[in-house]
Motif scaffolding. Structure first.
Motif, short mmCIF file in Angstrom:
data_model
loop_
_atom_site.label_atom_id
_atom_site.label_comp_id
_atom_site.label_asym_id
_atom_site.label_seq_id
_atom_site.Cartn_x
_atom_site.Cartn_y
_atom_site.Cartn_z
N ASP A 179 -12.79 10.13 15.02
CA ASP A 179 -12.01 9.58 13.93
C ASP A 179 -10.70 10.36 13.84
OD1 ASP A 179 -13.97 7.71 13.29
OD2 ASP A 179 -14.90 9.00 11.76
N SER A 180 -9.70 9.80 13.20
CA SER A 180 -8.39 10.45 13.08
C SER A 180 -8.54 11.84 12.46
CB SER A 180 -7.47 9.59 12.22
OG SER A 180 -6.22 10.21 12.09
N GLY A 181 -8.06 12.86 13.16
CA GLY A 181 -8.09 14.23 12.68
C GLY A 181 -9.44 14.93 12.79
N GLU A 182 -10.43 14.25 13.32
CA GLU A 182 -11.78 14.82 13.40
C GLU A 182 -11.91 15.76 14.59
OE1 GLU A 182 -16.25 12.98 12.91
OE2 GLU A 182 -14.84 11.86 14.15
N GLU A 183 -12.57 16.88 14.38
CA GLU A 183 -12.85 17.82 15.45
C GLU A 183 -14.01 17.29 16.30
OE1 GLU A 183 -11.27 20.65 16.39
OE2 GLU A 183 -9.77 20.09 14.90
N PRO A 184 -13.96 17.47 17.62
CA PRO A 184 -15.03 16.97 18.48
C PRO A 184 -16.42 17.46 18.09
CG PRO A 184 -13.15 17.56 19.82
CD PRO A 184 -12.84 18.02 18.41
N LEU A 185 -16.56 18.72 17.71
CA LEU A 185 -17.87 19.26 17.33
C LEU A 185 -18.46 18.49 16.14
CD1 LEU A 185 -19.93 21.61 17.90
CD2 LEU A 185 -18.78 22.81 16.04
N GLU A 186 -17.64 18.23 15.15
CA GLU A 186 -18.11 17.48 13.97
C GLU A 186 -18.41 16.03 14.32
OE1 GLU A 186 -19.26 18.94 11.26
OE2 GLU A 186 -18.70 20.72 12.40
N ALA A 187 -17.61 15.45 15.20
CA ALA A 187 -17.86 14.07 15.64
C ALA A 187 -19.20 13.99 16.38
CB ALA A 187 -16.73 13.58 16.53
N ALA A 188 -19.51 15.01 17.18
CA ALA A 188 -20.78 15.02 17.91
C ALA A 188 -21.96 15.06 16.93
CB ALA A 188 -20.83 16.21 18.88
N ARG A 189 -21.85 15.89 15.90
CA ARG A 189 -22.90 15.95 14.87
C ARG A 189 -23.07 14.59 14.20
NH1 ARG A 189 -24.75 20.85 13.72
NH2 ARG A 189 -23.29 22.50 14.11
N ARG A 190 -21.94 14.00 13.82
CA ARG A 190 -21.95 12.71 13.12
C ARG A 190 -22.56 11.62 13.98
NH1 ARG A 190 -18.64 8.85 13.89
NH2 ARG A 190 -16.93 10.11 14.72
N GLU A 191 -22.11 11.51 15.24
CA GLU A 191 -22.61 10.46 16.13
C GLU A 191 -24.10 10.62 16.41
OE1 GLU A 191 -21.36 7.65 17.19
OE2 GLU A 191 -19.33 7.95 16.45
N LEU A 192 -24.55 11.85 16.62
CA LEU A 192 -25.97 12.08 16.86
C LEU A 192 -26.80 11.55 15.70
CD1 LEU A 192 -28.27 13.36 18.57
CD2 LEU A 192 -27.89 15.47 17.24
N GLU A 193 -26.43 11.91 14.48
CA GLU A 193 -27.20 11.49 13.32
C GLU A 193 -27.10 9.98 13.08
OE1 GLU A 193 -27.88 12.59 8.64
OE2 GLU A 193 -26.97 14.09 9.96
N GLU A 194 -25.89 9.43 13.20
CA GLU A 194 -25.70 7.99 12.95
C GLU A 194 -26.49 7.13 13.95
OE1 GLU A 194 -21.15 8.15 11.13
OE2 GLU A 194 -21.49 7.18 13.06
N GLU A 195 -26.42 7.49 15.22
CA GLU A 195 -27.01 6.63 16.26
C GLU A 195 -28.49 6.91 16.53
OE1 GLU A 195 -24.70 6.52 19.86
OE2 GLU A 195 -23.05 5.47 18.87
N THR A 196 -29.00 8.08 16.12
CA THR A 196 -30.37 8.43 16.47
C THR A 196 -31.26 8.79 15.29
OG1 THR A 196 -30.02 10.82 16.76
CG2 THR A 196 -29.49 9.38 18.64
N GLY A 197 -30.66 9.14 14.14
CA GLY A 197 -31.45 9.61 13.01
C GLY A 197 -31.88 11.05 13.14
N TYR A 198 -31.34 11.77 14.14
CA TYR A 198 -31.66 13.19 14.34
C TYR A 198 -30.46 14.06 13.94
CZ TYR A 198 -35.91 12.31 17.04
OH TYR A 198 -37.17 11.94 17.43
N ALA A 199 -30.78 15.21 13.36
CA ALA A 199 -29.79 16.25 13.10
C ALA A 199 -30.15 17.43 14.01
CB ALA A 199 -29.80 16.67 11.64
N CYS A 200 -29.20 18.34 14.18
CA CYS A 200 -29.47 19.49 15.05
C CYS A 200 -29.02 20.78 14.37
CB CYS A 200 -28.78 19.32 16.39
SG CYS A 200 -26.99 19.28 16.31
#
Length: 187
Positions: free
Chosen positions: A83-104
């Motif tokens: 997303d605009s201005g989003e850091e890759p690390l935070e995007a990875a966390r977001r995508e993992l949870e949104e697409e899989t229902g898992y957090a890490c």
């Protein structure tokens, strides 16, 4: 081999915007070549993306979704655009949870690479998620439909052979998994 400015650099003379969309923009650049001639370059501009390698016990998390450019279902690791201005690390966390229902508990950067540098500037950042726990249901975008899968290494290899897994990030993830199984290290 040198990584500094090259004698082969192309100088942009002009840029013509063609399309500005939700995910990409297209432009046509006129460039001056090293020999003084001019040429046209068609470019896809992309904000960048992330992908996540995630193991639950001895199975990797994948998503199965329809990919319109391929006109078929495709099995891939969880991924998405920044997303605009989003850091890759935070995007990875977001995508993992949104697409899989898992957090890490943690994410480790494995590598970043350009997906198609001949015509696009998309950079893909790949992370390994550790300390996974299921936290809820999928939180998909309104135009996103997918199934979450947990596959064994052998299943993933078979899907590569069947071309159900055929994108570079997922093939990379499966081969990184093979190295991890042999060495205990992701890179």
């Amino acid at each position: 081999m040198s990584l500094v400015k090259s004698d082969y650099e192309e100088v942009t003379i002009s840029t013509k915007p063609i399309f500005n969309g939700k995910v990409i923009s297209l432009q046509v650049d006129e460039v001056q070549l090293p020999n003084g001639q001019t040429a046209t370059r068609e470019l896809v501009k992309h904000p960048g993306a992330v992908a996540v390698i995630a193991l639950v016990d001895d199975r990797m998390i994948f998503v199965d979704q329809f990919r319109k450019p391929l006109e078929r279902m495709q099995v891939e690791i969880p991924a998405g655009k920044l997303d605009s201005g989003e850091e890759p690390l935070e995007a990875a966390r977001r995508e993992l949870e949104e697409e899989t229902g898992y957090a890490c508990e943690s994410l480790s950067h494995v590598c970043s690479f350009y997906t198609s540098p001949g015509f696009a500037d998309e950079i893909l950042h790949i992370y390994v998620a550790e300390g996974l726990k299921q936290v809820g249901e999928l939180k998909l975008d309104e135009d996103e439909f997918l199934d979450c899968l947990l596959l064994t290494f052998e299943d993933a290899q078979r899907l590569i052979q069947e071309q159900r897994i055929s994108d570079s990030k997922t093939i990379f993830a499966v081969y990184a998994w093979q190295i991890y199984r042999l060495t205990g290290k992701w890179s």
